[in-house]
Design a protein around this motif. Sequence first.
Motif, PDB file in Angstrom:
ATOM      1  N   GLN A 135       0.829  -1.209   0.000  1.00 18.51           N
ATOM      2  CA  GLN A 135       0.000   0.000   0.000  1.00 18.51           C
ATOM      3  C   GLN A 135       0.861   1.255   0.000  1.00 18.51           C
ATOM      4  O   GLN A 135       0.545   2.240  -0.669  1.00 18.51           O
ATOM      5  CB  GLN A 135      -0.950   0.002   1.203  1.00 18.51           C
ATOM      6  CG  GLN A 135      -1.999   1.085   1.130  1.00 18.51           C
ATOM      7  CD  GLN A 135      -2.852   0.987  -0.116  1.00 18.51           C
ATOM      8  OE1 GLN A 135      -3.371  -0.071  -0.454  1.00 18.51           O
ATOM      9  NE2 GLN A 135      -2.997   2.096  -0.834  1.00 18.51           N
ATOM     10  N   ARG A 136       1.978   1.227   0.718  1.00 11.66           N
ATOM     11  CA  ARG A 136       2.891   2.370   0.731  1.00 11.66           C
ATOM     12  C   ARG A 136       3.454   2.626  -0.667  1.00 11.66           C
ATOM     13  O   ARG A 136       3.538   3.772  -1.120  1.00 11.66           O
ATOM     14  CB  ARG A 136       4.045   2.134   1.713  1.00 11.66           C
ATOM     15  CG  ARG A 136       4.922   3.365   1.929  1.00 11.66           C
ATOM     16  CD  ARG A 136       6.199   3.017   2.655  1.00 11.66           C
ATOM     17  NE  ARG A 136       7.117   2.241   1.848  1.00 11.66           N
ATOM     18  CZ  ARG A 136       7.897   2.741   0.871  1.00 11.66           C
ATOM     19  NH1 ARG A 136       7.860   4.015   0.561  1.00 11.66           N
ATOM     20  NH2 ARG A 136       8.720   1.951   0.202  1.00 11.66           N
ATOM     21  N   ILE A 139       2.046   1.769  -3.564  1.00 13.25           N
ATOM     22  CA  ILE A 139       0.958   2.275  -4.401  1.00 13.25           C
ATOM     23  C   ILE A 139       0.697   3.748  -4.107  1.00 13.25           C
ATOM     24  O   ILE A 139       0.506   4.557  -5.020  1.00 13.25           O
ATOM     25  CB  ILE A 139      -0.314   1.426  -4.204  1.00 13.25           C
ATOM     26  CG1 ILE A 139      -0.095   0.034  -4.797  1.00 13.25           C
ATOM     27  CG2 ILE A 139      -1.536   2.095  -4.836  1.00 13.25           C
ATOM     28  CD1 ILE A 139      -1.185  -0.971  -4.457  1.00 13.25           C
ATOM     29  N   ASP A 140       0.714   4.108  -2.825  1.00 20.78           N
ATOM     30  CA  ASP A 140       0.489   5.505  -2.431  1.00 20.78           C
ATOM     31  C   ASP A 140       1.601   6.432  -2.912  1.00 20.78           C
ATOM     32  O   ASP A 140       1.386   7.632  -3.069  1.00 20.78           O
ATOM     33  CB  ASP A 140       0.351   5.619  -0.911  1.00 20.78           C
ATOM     34  CG  ASP A 140      -0.923   4.969  -0.394  1.00 20.78           C
ATOM     35  OD1 ASP A 140      -1.836   4.678  -1.213  1.00 20.78           O
ATOM     36  OD2 ASP A 140      -0.997   4.720   0.823  1.00 20.78           O
ATOM     37  N   SER A 141       2.779   5.876  -3.144  1.00 21.31           N
ATOM     38  CA  SER A 141       3.901   6.710  -3.596  1.00 21.31           C
ATOM     39  C   SER A 141       3.841   6.976  -5.101  1.00 21.31           C
ATOM     40  O   SER A 141       4.678   7.697  -5.635  1.00 21.31           O
ATOM     41  CB  SER A 141       5.238   6.067  -3.219  1.00 21.31           C
ATOM     42  OG  SER A 141       5.441   4.897  -3.964  1.00 21.31           O
ATOM     43  N   LEU A 142       2.847   6.408  -5.780  1.00 22.34           N
ATOM     44  CA  LEU A 142       2.657   6.624  -7.223  1.00 22.34           C
ATOM     45  C   LEU A 142       1.264   7.218  -7.467  1.00 22.34           C
ATOM     46  O   LEU A 142       0.401   6.588  -8.075  1.00 22.34           O
ATOM     47  CB  LEU A 142       2.801   5.299  -7.978  1.00 22.34           C
ATOM     48  CG  LEU A 142       4.152   4.619  -7.882  1.00 22.34           C
ATOM     49  CD1 LEU A 142       4.043   3.156  -8.253  1.00 22.34           C
ATOM     50  CD2 LEU A 142       5.153   5.341  -8.765  1.00 22.34           C
ATOM     51  N   PRO A 143       1.030   8.451  -7.013  1.00 25.52           N
ATOM     52  CA  PRO A 143      -0.324   9.007  -7.065  1.00 25.52           C
ATOM     53  C   PRO A 143      -0.875   9.216  -8.477  1.00 25.52           C
ATOM     54  O   PRO A 143      -2.068   9.135  -8.687  1.00 25.52           O
ATOM     55  CB  PRO A 143      -0.198  10.342  -6.326  1.00 25.52           C
ATOM     56  CG  PRO A 143       1.230  10.712  -6.458  1.00 25.52           C
ATOM     57  CD  PRO A 143       1.989   9.411  -6.496  1.00 25.52           C
ATOM     58  N   GLY A 144      -0.038   9.450  -9.457  1.00 22.51           N
ATOM     59  CA  GLY A 144      -0.521   9.699 -10.807  1.00 22.51           C
ATOM     60  C   GLY A 144      -0.541   8.463 -11.684  1.00 22.51           C
ATOM     61  O   GLY A 144      -0.738   8.558 -12.892  1.00 22.51           O
ATOM     62  N   ASP A 167      -1.603   5.211 -13.711  1.00 22.12           N
ATOM     63  CA  ASP A 167      -2.789   4.748 -14.417  1.00 22.12           C
ATOM     64  C   ASP A 167      -3.325   3.500 -13.712  1.00 22.12           C
ATOM     65  O   ASP A 167      -2.583   2.542 -13.486  1.00 22.12           O
ATOM     66  CB  ASP A 167      -2.402   4.441 -15.870  1.00 22.12           C
ATOM     67  CG  ASP A 167      -3.558   3.945 -16.705  1.00 22.12           C
ATOM     68  OD1 ASP A 167      -4.708   3.978 -16.225  1.00 22.12           O
ATOM     69  OD2 ASP A 167      -3.307   3.537 -17.856  1.00 22.12           O
ATOM     70  N   GLU A 168      -4.618   3.509 -13.373  1.00 26.88           N
ATOM     71  CA  GLU A 168      -5.220   2.396 -12.631  1.00 26.88           C
ATOM     72  C   GLU A 168      -5.134   1.064 -13.392  1.00 26.88           C
ATOM     73  O   GLU A 168      -4.926   0.018 -12.792  1.00 26.88           O
ATOM     74  CB  GLU A 168      -6.678   2.713 -12.290  1.00 26.88           C
ATOM     75  CG  GLU A 168      -6.834   3.766 -11.216  1.00 26.88           C
ATOM     76  CD  GLU A 168      -6.259   3.341  -9.880  1.00 26.88           C
ATOM     77  OE1 GLU A 168      -6.444   2.173  -9.480  1.00 26.88           O
ATOM     78  OE2 GLU A 168      -5.607   4.174  -9.231  1.00 26.88           O
ATOM     79  N   SER A 211       4.102   9.103 -13.304  1.00 30.13           N
ATOM     80  CA  SER A 211       3.192  10.002 -14.012  1.00 30.13           C
ATOM     81  C   SER A 211       3.946  10.815 -15.042  1.00 30.13           C
ATOM     82  O   SER A 211       4.973  11.406 -14.755  1.00 30.13           O
ATOM     83  CB  SER A 211       2.494  10.936 -13.030  1.00 30.13           C
ATOM     84  OG  SER A 211       3.440  11.706 -12.336  1.00 30.13           O
TER      85      SER A 211
END
Length: 106
Positions: free
Chosen positions: A10-11, A13-18, A20-21, A93
Motif C-alpha cells: 500500500q505504501r 501504491i500511495d507513492s505513485l499518485p498519478g 494509471d489504474e 506520471s
Amino acid sequence: MQKEIQSEKQRLIDSLPGADETKLKILDGLVEQAAYETVYLKQLNAQAIETGLIKIHPRDPAVQKPLPVSAEISRHSATLTNILDKLCKHLASGEDEDYDDLADFE
C-alpha cells in the motif's frame, strides 16, 4: 510477515499518485513482489546487524569468510532495484512539470 507485505504494498501504491489504474492492476504482482523484497531485505539487514556480514578467524584476522546473509542481501537488493526501476518506468506520471515551462521558449 503477510501484514507487513500488504502494508508495504500500500505504501508503494500511495507513492505513485498519478499512476494509471489499469497499469497498476496489470502490474499488481510486481508491486507485491517489490513489497515482499523490501520486507525481506529489512529482515536480512536486521540479521546482518546481529551476526555481521563476514566471519573472521579468531587467531588470524586476515582469514575471512563471507556469511550467506551477505550474498542474500546483495541478491535481494539487486532484485528490488530492478523491480522498482520497472515500476517507475511503467507507472510514473507523465512528464515532469518543470519541462512544461520550457516549451514556451521553443
